[in-house]
Design a protein around this motif. Structure first.
Motif, short mmCIF file in Angstrom:
data_model
loop_
_atom_site.label_atom_id
_atom_site.label_comp_id
_atom_site.label_asym_id
_atom_site.label_seq_id
_atom_site.Cartn_x
_atom_site.Cartn_y
_atom_site.Cartn_z
N THR A 117 24.43 21.22 18.36
CA THR A 117 24.60 20.50 17.23
C THR A 117 25.53 20.04 16.61
OG1 THR A 117 22.36 19.49 18.01
CG2 THR A 117 23.20 18.87 16.87
N ASP B 134 28.50 19.87 18.37
CA ASP B 134 28.71 18.85 19.73
C ASP B 134 29.31 17.60 17.80
OD1 ASP B 134 28.27 19.66 21.41
OD2 ASP B 134 26.09 18.26 21.21
N ASP C 107 20.31 25.10 19.26
CA ASP C 107 19.75 23.88 19.04
C ASP C 107 20.71 23.50 17.89
OD1 ASP C 107 18.46 23.21 21.28
OD2 ASP C 107 16.69 22.70 20.82
#
Lengths: 364, 364
Positions: free
Chosen positions: B277, B280, B273
């Motif tokens: 993240t 992104d 994660d």
């Protein structure tokens, strides 16, 4: 903030690289290095740097800053607003030098250390007056061309000092990246160390020669990493499924018994001989000076190529290169502001051959 | 040896990359991939590859080879003299696929495997007829642009098969490097794995974000490694004192407690994660397709820049690029041999718009 007068303590490959970058940005530098060969060595680096900058700036370089060789650290730093320390990587030596800098430098100057491994907290204890102004500013060789500088603050470093250091390094064309937590070797050298350790194993075990290993790097992921880093490259490799997919697929590989990194190869004469001999076979046909020129030409060419990407805005080091060459060209234009017609140009050229006092602008 | 007809088994990112490189070299390819989406996915990669090759060859591409989608492995390999296997990295699957290839491919064909980690000795046991012709031919993404291919032979591989494989890969513009001893993950992925593992620690421990780590790579040693590898770069860094001096100075650092590589970070959802993240945040503003285009443009620009170095002979991947683009231009010229005057040119262009059977030369 920009630099009015800089001091460099230590004139080895890294120290001289700083001197070169600063001088070529038109900034006056005082250097202190007790090596009787320092003048010659710095001169050699300057020659290489000047040559590289001529490739970057075919229309002319800014007027160089003035270089003075100081006889003491105190003399070198007395009126400097930026001081970069690049002495050998021994904590006791760093302590002695930083204490001396701290004692004599103007209170509001910034002190950067080129250390590639020592924590700033461990160094600034030697600074009794103003430890809050010490940052690590870790560059990469050749300093006059490679833009990265890792900035690391210690426990006593003021956040403001980090902000000012960022501005200072950026003002001479660099890419400052602030490391969020202080660890030994920071980020760049951790990655280099990991790869270097594995490389030593691969050569020691006879899996490949140093030349083969170098080829494996420069014909594959070297070109990838020159423009995107590891994570962005893998994001693209994940394809339509994206980063999460890539991680899920590649992650478990870490459990495979691939790398030998849990262990350190014995660093004995045999290993040094093996690598030095193979390195001679690979590169012995060029002198170090020739290799430096080849390297510098390649670096400039790569940055220049990247500067034309992304619809002309530039990409990565190329985007920075656009801004940097524009800034230097602006400085160069100030040197001879009347360059408009051919006639004026040749007159100006004739004039420029004589020593001229530089027009001092606000932005250096 | 050059390739008359190729077969590709598996059409993922790597398999489709092989298809693209082969077709753009004018070689007919039969592909087998049971994925119902295979046609679309290969088409996407072809579109990207064609776009990149147009940048490399502004004067026109060679006539593309013909692509056929085979319904079985047997059909795909029946008349191929070069077969490249790029199925997922599971030994049982590799065994099944290689056994099938072995059963149906012409006896004198060469079988290359794209595996990035499995030893050829462990794979060729499944080949009951001609295990001696299996080599690992490990490429790097994007296969149509990055030149490196690591060639690894297994215990049953004939030395002659390695020689022929070298010629085959070189004939389609690649840089074959033969790995001297068979180890898992070979050389490139060992180095990548070492750096990747360290990178995961650095991000997990909050020392830097994925974007900061990427910047640290691409503004410093990434550019260095694109043109020289690690050993040659350090040779230059050693300066006048040379490689032995550098080793003596840098060697002991290995003993420092720098890297965390002895240990593997737990690969849990939290780490996935965190990285997804941050990735992104770094790259979310571009689609994967856009990033692919940016990457390919950058890679072509870097190779092109390096091709003009070293007094025009080219350096590293740039030297290869000179030869490769010359070879492809020669092929393209064969496609329309009469391009001499402007009038002829426009006539030829009009003609070329219709499907033409390629003039088959000896050299593909």
């Amino acid at each position: 903030m920009t630099i009015s007068k800089a001091a460099c303590i230590g004139g080895g490959v890294i120290g001289a690289g700083w001197v070169a970058r600063l001088l070529l940005n038109g900034i006056d530098v005082a250097i202190y290095d007790p090596d009787p060969e320092a003048k010659r060595k710095v001169g050699e680096v300057m020659k290489g740097a000047r040559r590289a900058y001529k490739k970057m700036l075919p229309n002319g370089l800014p007027k160089e800053g003035r270089l003075t060789f100081a006889r003491t650290i105190a003399d070198a730093v007395a009126d400097a607003d930026f001081i970069q320390e690049s002495v050998p990587e021994r904590l006791d030596l760093k302590h002695r030098v930083l204490a001396e800098i701290d004692l004599h430098a103007p209170a509001n100057s910034i002190v950067g250390s080129s250390t590639s491994g020592i924590k700033p907290t461990d160094m600034q204890v030697a600074m009794k007056k103003h430890p809050e102004r010490l940052v690590v500013g870790h560059p990469f060789n050749p300093v006059y061309l490679l833009p990265l500088v890792e900035i690391v603050g210690g426990e006593q470093t003021f956040p403001e000092a980090i902000e000012v250091a960022k501005e200072i390094y950026a003002s001479i064309g660099m890419k400052p990246v602030v490391i969020r937590k202080e660890i030994e070797a920071f980020v760049g050298d951790r990655l280099l160390e990991a790869a270097w350790r594995e490389a030593l194993w691969l050569v020691k075990d006879g899996i490949c020669s140093v030349e083969e290993l170098d080829d494996i790097m420069r014909y594959s992921f070297g070109i990838r990493w020159a423009q995107m880093g590891m994570f962005q490259v893998y994001r693209v490799a994940g394809g339509e499924a994206g980063m999460r997919h890539f991680m899920a697929q590649f992650g478990p590989c870490l459990k495979w018994p691939w790398t030998k990194l849990m262990d350190v190869p014995e660093f004995n004469d045999e290993l040094v001989d093996l690598i030095a001999t193979q390195s001679d076979e690979q590169s012995g046909k060029w002198s170090i000076r020739e290799l430096e020129k080849i390297r510098d030409d390649n670096l400039v060419a790569i940055m220049e190529a990247l500067s034309r990407q992304n619809k002309g805005r530039g990409w990565g080091a190329g985007e920075l290169y656009n801004g940097y060459t524009k800034q230097l060209s602006g400085l160069a234009a100030k040197k001879a502001p009347a360059l408009k017609s051919k006639a004026q140009k040749s007159a100006a050229t004739a004039k420029a051959a004589k020593p001229v006092k530089a027009v001092k602008g606000k932005k250096r």
